[in-house]
Design a protein around this motif. Structure first.
Motif, PDB file in Angstrom:
ATOM      1  N   PRO A   1       0.953  -1.046   0.131  1.00 38.21           N
ATOM      2  CA  PRO A   1       0.053  -0.009   0.079  1.00 38.21           C
ATOM      3  C   PRO A   1       0.986   1.205  -0.086  1.00 38.21           C
ATOM      4  N   ILE A   2       1.344   1.608  -1.292  1.00 35.79           N
ATOM      5  CA  ILE A   2       2.368   2.698  -1.174  1.00 35.79           C
ATOM      6  C   ILE A   2       1.738   3.912  -1.139  1.00 35.79           C
ATOM      7  N   LYS A   3       0.323   4.120  -1.334  1.00 35.02           N
ATOM      8  CA  LYS A   3      -0.146   5.508  -1.233  1.00 35.02           C
ATOM      9  C   LYS A   3      -0.309   5.910   0.248  1.00 35.02           C
ATOM     10  N   GLU A   4      -0.903   4.988   1.039  1.00 38.83           N
ATOM     11  CA  GLU A   4      -0.993   5.016   2.502  1.00 38.83           C
ATOM     12  C   GLU A   4       0.572   5.169   3.267  1.00 38.83           C
ATOM     13  N   ALA A   5       1.479   4.558   2.688  1.00 39.86           N
ATOM     14  CA  ALA A   5       2.644   4.623   3.204  1.00 39.86           C
ATOM     15  C   ALA A   5       3.457   5.895   3.257  1.00 39.86           C
ATOM     16  N   LYS A   6       3.354   6.681   1.877  1.00 40.60           N
ATOM     17  CA  LYS A   6       3.510   7.792   1.570  1.00 40.60           C
ATOM     18  C   LYS A   6       2.968   8.805   2.447  1.00 40.60           C
TER      19      LYS A   6
ATOM     20  N   SER B   1       5.064  -2.383   6.043  1.00 41.79           N
ATOM     21  CA  SER B   1       6.345  -1.981   6.396  1.00 41.79           C
ATOM     22  C   SER B   1       7.400  -1.868   5.270  1.00 41.79           C
ATOM     23  N   HIS B   2       7.151  -2.858   4.292  1.00 48.16           N
ATOM     24  CA  HIS B   2       7.744  -2.717   3.093  1.00 48.16           C
ATOM     25  C   HIS B   2       7.462  -1.524   2.240  1.00 48.16           C
ATOM     26  N   ALA B   3       6.291  -1.348   2.120  1.00 43.33           N
ATOM     27  CA  ALA B   3       5.689  -0.022   1.136  1.00 43.33           C
ATOM     28  C   ALA B   3       6.462   1.270   1.829  1.00 43.33           C
ATOM     29  N   LEU B   4       6.537   1.248   3.296  1.00 42.08           N
ATOM     30  CA  LEU B   4       7.208   2.400   3.863  1.00 42.08           C
ATOM     31  C   LEU B   4       8.642   2.484   3.520  1.00 42.08           C
ATOM     32  N   THR B   5       9.433   1.214   3.429  1.00 37.25           N
ATOM     33  CA  THR B   5      10.730   1.316   2.818  1.00 37.25           C
ATOM     34  C   THR B   5      10.705   1.934   1.557  1.00 37.25           C
ATOM     35  N   TRP B   6       9.848   1.592   0.598  1.00 37.02           N
ATOM     36  CA  TRP B   6       9.809   2.233  -0.512  1.00 37.02           C
ATOM     37  C   TRP B   6       9.598   3.742  -0.667  1.00 37.02           C
TER      38      TRP B   6
END
Length: 436
Positions: free
Chosen positions: A15-20, A117-122
């Protein structure tokens, strides 16, 4: 422009949008808010793993830990259990991101990150590269890395490169003929940045120096160069800046965690305080004052799948005196704790000191392209090197003299000239290795 990179992450369940969004909120916290955030996150991740992770529970030994400092230090040896025994409940293998460390510290292992947590890394990577005008959805990367040699692994990696806007230069053979082919690609492709292993990128720069070429002049789209995974020495940085004609950015990360430190536009090595909590500890696991060297111990604040709480990464470093909890600055990375030369007198010296002293002499005239040092006995070392011409007795004597001054006298060296140096299966060059 379609955001192919973001879409690929989303399709893979990250979930890259939420992570950003969350990363952005963390960055905009005031100092007081950040202190509360950090306190809460540390407590939350420990509580989560105590409740849901039998492996972590066993490590704690079922006792109630009141203070952060009393939590055990995790190391790679602890983690060398089958992954199924280390995963948290609710995070089965099918639902997590899996990878394995390169084993450059001598102990490779498989690890897991939950998808968020992986999306947060990205998100953190995207933000940091963005400081230098690089956008993973648009920018074209010249990637200096290894590549799997089996057919399926090779194809998979090439497809990933295509989707991620990367062109890969495999680093297993860096002879002049191959470097010439690399150079031709820079003439025909519009690369925005270089990224990869320090040693390979430095070799490419030495080749450009020999040909009297500045890369930016033949590839005007270039904006920056990011080096990773191996030490960047000051003189090499100067060489890279001169031959590439773009800013050189030093990053320090660990695949099982995240980017740990990344050079910001002011030239400071800024520690990632958004997704990690970094401590520098002494031999007895007590925190050392800023400005003092110690072992680097890291907590992943978001990874629920696999506990990385007070995890000793195997490196030694120093935090700058001007560090704050919200903006820690890494003053110096001294290298691996297990890359230490033990000498006949009982003296211990970081392998990189050895490497550095040798480097300052061996590379004077541009004859030697790269080399590694292996310690085979207390007083015996092998130096393997790649060069145009064999080292002569005068150069060998110079190395012996310098090492006698910096380290100690009466050490024995053998020199072996090679066509190519052995790299790890990922393409990393291990500059110093002790076999003791």
């Amino acid at each position: 422009m379609i955001s192919l990179f973001d879409i690929t992450l989303r399709l893979n369940g990250f979930p890259i949008k939420e992570a950003k969004t969350e990363l952005n909120q963390i960055i905009n916290l005031s100092e007081e808010e950040y202190a509360v955030f950090l306190q809460n996150k540390k407590k939350e991740i420990v509580d989560f793993h105590l409740k849901n992770n039998p492996f972590y529970n066993e490590l704690i030994g079922g006792k109630i830990v009141e203070k952060w400092e009393d939590l055990p230090i995790l190391n790679k040896q602890n983690l060398q259990k089958p992954l199924s025994e280390r995963l948290s409940e609710g995070y089965p293998v099918k639902k997590v991101y899996l990878n394995k460390t390169s084993g450059s510290s001598g102990t490779p292992f498989v690890f897991a990150k939950d998808k968020y947590s992986h999306a947060l890394t990205w998100a953190s990577n995207i933000m940091r590269f963005g400081w230098f005008g690089i956008d993973f959805n648009k920018s074209y990367q010249a990637r200096f890395y290894g590549i799997p040699m089996d057919f399926i692994g090779y194809r998979k990696e090439r497809l990933k490169d295509f989707l991620s806007r990367r062109f890969r230069f495999p680093v297993f053979d860096l002879s002049d003929e191959v470097l010439e082919k690399f150079l031709q690609k820079f003439k025909t492709k519009k690369f925005d940045y270089l990224n990869g292993y320090t040693s390979s990128i430095v070799l490419f720069a030495k080749y450009l120096e020999k040909k009297n070429i500045v890369l930016k002049e033949i590839c005007p789209t270039l904006k920056a160069c990011f080096v990773t995974s191996e030490m960047l020495f000051e003189l090499d940085k100067i060489l890279l800046e001169r031959q590439f004609g773009v800013p050189i950015i030093n990053e320090y990360g660990a695949s099982e965690l995240d980017l740990i430190a990344f050079q910001n536009p002011k030239g400071e090595w800024q520690v990632n305080a958004e997704t990690l909590f970094v401590e520098i500890l002494d031999e007895n696991n007590n925190p050392v004052p800023h400005g003092t060297e110690g072992k680097i111990v890291i907590t992943s604040l978001f990874n629920k799948a696999n506990p990385f709480i007070r995890y000793e990464i195997g490196d030694i470093g120093i935090l700058d005196e001007k560090s704050t909890p919200q903006k820690p600055i890494l003053k110096k990375l001294i290298g691996r704790t297990n890359d230490v030369a033990i000498l006949p007198s009982g003296k211990k010296s970081p392998g990189l000191t050895f490497y550095y002293v040798t480097k300052s002499i061996i590379e004077d005239d541009g004859n030697v392209k790269e080399f590694i040092i292996k310690q085979t006995k207390l007083d015996s070392f092998e130096i393997e090197y790649v060069s145009e011409n064999e080292l002569n007795s005068e150069q060998i004597k110079k190395i012996g003299d310098a090492i006698a001054i910096y380290l100690e006298p009466n050490l024995n060296f053998t020199f072996t000239r090679k066509n190519v140096l052995e790299r790890t299966n990922r393409g990393k060059l291990k500059q110093f290795k002790s076999y003791l």
